[in-house]
Design a protein around this motif. Structure first.
Motif, PDB file in Angstrom:
ATOM      1  N   THR A   1       0.720   9.961   9.281  1.00 21.80           N
ATOM      2  CA  THR A   1       0.649   9.092   8.103  1.00 21.80           C
ATOM      3  C   THR A   1       1.192   7.705   8.414  1.00 21.80           C
ATOM      4  OG1 THR A   1       0.851  10.957   6.586  1.00 21.80           O
ATOM      5  CG2 THR A   1       1.456   8.794   5.723  1.00 21.80           C
ATOM      6  N   MET A   2       2.359   7.642   9.045  1.00 19.86           N
ATOM      7  CA  MET A   2       2.977   6.358   9.320  1.00 19.86           C
ATOM      8  C   MET A   2       2.202   5.570  10.380  1.00 19.86           C
ATOM      9  SD  MET A   2       5.305   6.377   7.080  1.00 19.86           S
ATOM     10  CE  MET A   2       6.200   4.879   7.491  1.00 19.86           C
TER      11      MET A   2
ATOM     12  N   TYR B   1       2.685  -4.857   3.328  1.00 16.78           N
ATOM     13  CA  TYR B   1       3.876  -4.011   3.254  1.00 16.78           C
ATOM     14  C   TYR B   1       3.457  -2.608   2.841  1.00 16.78           C
ATOM     15  CZ  TYR B   1       6.258  -8.533   3.019  1.00 16.78           C
ATOM     16  OH  TYR B   1       6.705  -9.806   3.264  1.00 16.78           O
ATOM     17  N   ILE B   2       4.313  -1.640   3.142  1.00 18.04           N
ATOM     18  CA  ILE B   2       4.009  -0.268   2.743  1.00 18.04           C
ATOM     19  C   ILE B   2       5.111   0.265   1.824  1.00 18.04           C
ATOM     20  CG2 ILE B   2       2.587   0.225   4.750  1.00 18.04           C
ATOM     21  CD1 ILE B   2       4.932   1.670   6.011  1.00 18.04           C
ATOM     22  N   GLY B   3       4.713   1.259   1.018  1.00 17.54           N
ATOM     23  CA  GLY B   3       5.646   1.882   0.098  1.00 17.54           C
ATOM     24  C   GLY B   3       5.346   3.365  -0.041  1.00 17.54           C
ATOM     25  N   VAL B   4       6.207   4.053  -0.759  1.00 14.04           N
ATOM     26  CA  VAL B   4       6.026   5.484  -1.005  1.00 14.04           C
ATOM     27  C   VAL B   4       6.192   5.741  -2.497  1.00 14.04           C
ATOM     28  CG1 VAL B   4       6.846   6.119   1.292  1.00 14.04           C
ATOM     29  CG2 VAL B   4       8.468   6.035  -0.605  1.00 14.04           C
TER      30      VAL B   4
ATOM     31  N   ARG C   1      10.760   1.989  11.143  1.00 15.74           N
ATOM     32  CA  ARG C   1      11.524   1.144  12.074  1.00 15.74           C
ATOM     33  C   ARG C   1      11.007   1.294  13.491  1.00 15.74           C
ATOM     34  NH1 ARG C   1      15.790   2.763   8.709  1.00 15.74           N
ATOM     35  NH2 ARG C   1      16.283   4.531  10.066  1.00 15.74           N
ATOM     36  N   GLU C   2      10.708   2.534  13.873  1.00 17.97           N
ATOM     37  CA  GLU C   2      10.215   2.799  15.224  1.00 17.97           C
ATOM     38  C   GLU C   2       8.874   2.104  15.468  1.00 17.97           C
ATOM     39  OE1 GLU C   2       8.822   6.750  17.716  1.00 17.97           O
ATOM     40  OE2 GLU C   2      10.448   6.930  16.253  1.00 17.97           O
ATOM     41  N   LEU C   3       8.035   2.075  14.428  1.00 16.78           N
ATOM     42  CA  LEU C   3       6.710   1.466  14.548  1.00 16.78           C
ATOM     43  C   LEU C   3       6.718  -0.018  14.191  1.00 16.78           C
ATOM     44  CD1 LEU C   3       4.763   4.386  12.835  1.00 16.78           C
ATOM     45  CD2 LEU C   3       4.622   3.749  15.259  1.00 16.78           C
ATOM     46  N   ASN C   4       7.893  -0.520  13.758  1.00 12.62           N
ATOM     47  CA  ASN C   4       8.053  -1.930  13.401  1.00 12.62           C
ATOM     48  C   ASN C   4       7.103  -2.355  12.283  1.00 12.62           C
ATOM     49  OD1 ASN C   4       9.387  -4.388  13.651  1.00 12.62           O
ATOM     50  ND2 ASN C   4       7.840  -5.216  15.067  1.00 12.62           N
ATOM     51  N   VAL C   5       7.057  -1.535  11.227  1.00 10.98           N
ATOM     52  CA  VAL C   5       6.266  -1.884  10.042  1.00 10.98           C
ATOM     53  C   VAL C   5       7.204  -1.928   8.827  1.00 10.98           C
ATOM     54  CG1 VAL C   5       4.068  -1.020  10.899  1.00 10.98           C
ATOM     55  CG2 VAL C   5       5.600   0.540   9.686  1.00 10.98           C
TER      56      VAL C   5
ATOM     57  N   TYR D   1       0.862  -1.183   0.000  1.00 12.70           N
ATOM     58  CA  TYR D   1       0.000   0.000   0.000  1.00 12.70           C
ATOM     59  C   TYR D   1       0.898   1.233   0.000  1.00 12.70           C
ATOM     60  CZ  TYR D   1      -4.419   2.423   1.007  1.00 12.70           C
ATOM     61  OH  TYR D   1      -5.557   3.205   0.935  1.00 12.70           O
ATOM     62  N   TYR D   2       0.722   2.087  -1.019  1.00 12.62           N
ATOM     63  CA  TYR D   2       1.633   3.217  -1.222  1.00 12.62           C
ATOM     64  C   TYR D   2       1.067   4.536  -0.705  1.00 12.62           C
ATOM     65  CZ  TYR D   2       4.430   0.367  -4.462  1.00 12.62           C
ATOM     66  OH  TYR D   2       5.227  -0.591  -5.022  1.00 12.62           O
ATOM     67  N   ALA D   3       1.957   5.340  -0.142  1.00 14.00           N
ATOM     68  CA  ALA D   3       1.654   6.754   0.093  1.00 14.00           C
ATOM     69  C   ALA D   3       1.964   7.463  -1.220  1.00 14.00           C
ATOM     70  CB  ALA D   3       2.516   7.317   1.220  1.00 14.00           C
ATOM     71  N   HIS D   4       0.934   7.785  -1.965  1.00 13.00           N
ATOM     72  CA  HIS D   4       1.125   8.295  -3.317  1.00 13.00           C
ATOM     73  C   HIS D   4       1.324   9.805  -3.277  1.00 13.00           C
ATOM     74  CE1 HIS D   4       1.062   6.487  -7.276  1.00 13.00           C
ATOM     75  NE2 HIS D   4       0.673   7.646  -7.744  1.00 13.00           N
TER      76      HIS D   4
END
Length: 229
Positions: A32-33, A47-50, A66-70, A18-21
């Protein structure tokens, strides 16, 4: 809400990536994160993307991931023989942060198929001839419509023929040659075009061919990383 709507339309339980477009400057990145993290923990997104984020934005996003472990795994930028703005900053940043490139417009909105000829009328069914209601793609094409660019692209045809490829296949193979590119998003108007373009995934271009391409395109290539986004 948009993710839930997508799941309903797709009739599936989850989205692979899933992308942050585009970066949203009006919303705190932390917000957002966190929204992405909620979707991952709910099992709706794996998974996430940008997409079209600058190197600095990717660095900030990766730190929060990394902080949110995603798992932030992908960047979706524009990339082609003619548009190389990610090479100097975005790609090194993604290498450091562990993101692959899933690139769009590897054919530069169709310019790199060679169908636009210098001094000739635009093909009726082309994006450069898109109706006024579709200005985004039309504007992307227009940046490449100068005669010197169109002539250079015609000069690439013998290079493709020597490699036993169409110009479209050569252009897609060039993009996939970059080891940082995980996949290329291609558009097509027929099943035949899909099959033709997919063959480029099996092509390994020789160094001599890569050098010929660089020599022909020369200073027509766009490298300005400020144009990311």
């Amino acid at each position: 809400e948009n993710c839930n709507a997508s799941l309903r339309r797709l009739q599936t339980d989850y989205i692979d990536i899933y992308y942050a477009h585009r970066f949203d400057p009006t919303t705190p990145l932390e917000e957002t994160m966190l929204a992405f993290a909620d979707l991952v923990r709910q099992g709706k997104v794996h998974y996430i993307g940008v997409s079209e984020w600058t190197a600095e934005q990717i660095t900030r996003g990766a730190a929060l991931a990394r902080e949110l472990n995603v798992p932030l795994i992908a960047s979706q930028p524009q990339y082609s023989m003619l548009w190389r703005v990610i090479e100097r900053d975005v790609i090194p940043t993604c290498q450091r942060e562990g993101l692959g490139q899933v690139v769009w417009s590897p054919l530069a909105q169709g310019i790199l198929t060679g169908k636009y000829l210098p001094g000739k009328s635009l093909p009726m069914d082309s994006r450069a001839n898109s109706p006024a209601g579709k200005p985004f793609f039309k504007n992307l094409v227009q940046r490449w419509m100068s005669n010197n660019i169109l002539e250079a692209i015609q000069n690439l045809k013998p290079v493709a023929q020597e490699a036993n490829l169409t110009l479209a296949q050569l252009s897609i193979a060039w993009v996939l040659q970059n080891p940082n590119v995980s996949a290329a998003i291609i558009g097509a108007s027929s099943p035949e075009q899909v099959r033709e373009n997919a063959l480029a995934s099996e092509v390994k271009l020789e160094t001599e061919v890569m050098n010929q391409i660089d020599e022909i395109l020369g200073d027509l290539v766009e490298y300005d990383q400020s144009k990311t986004g």
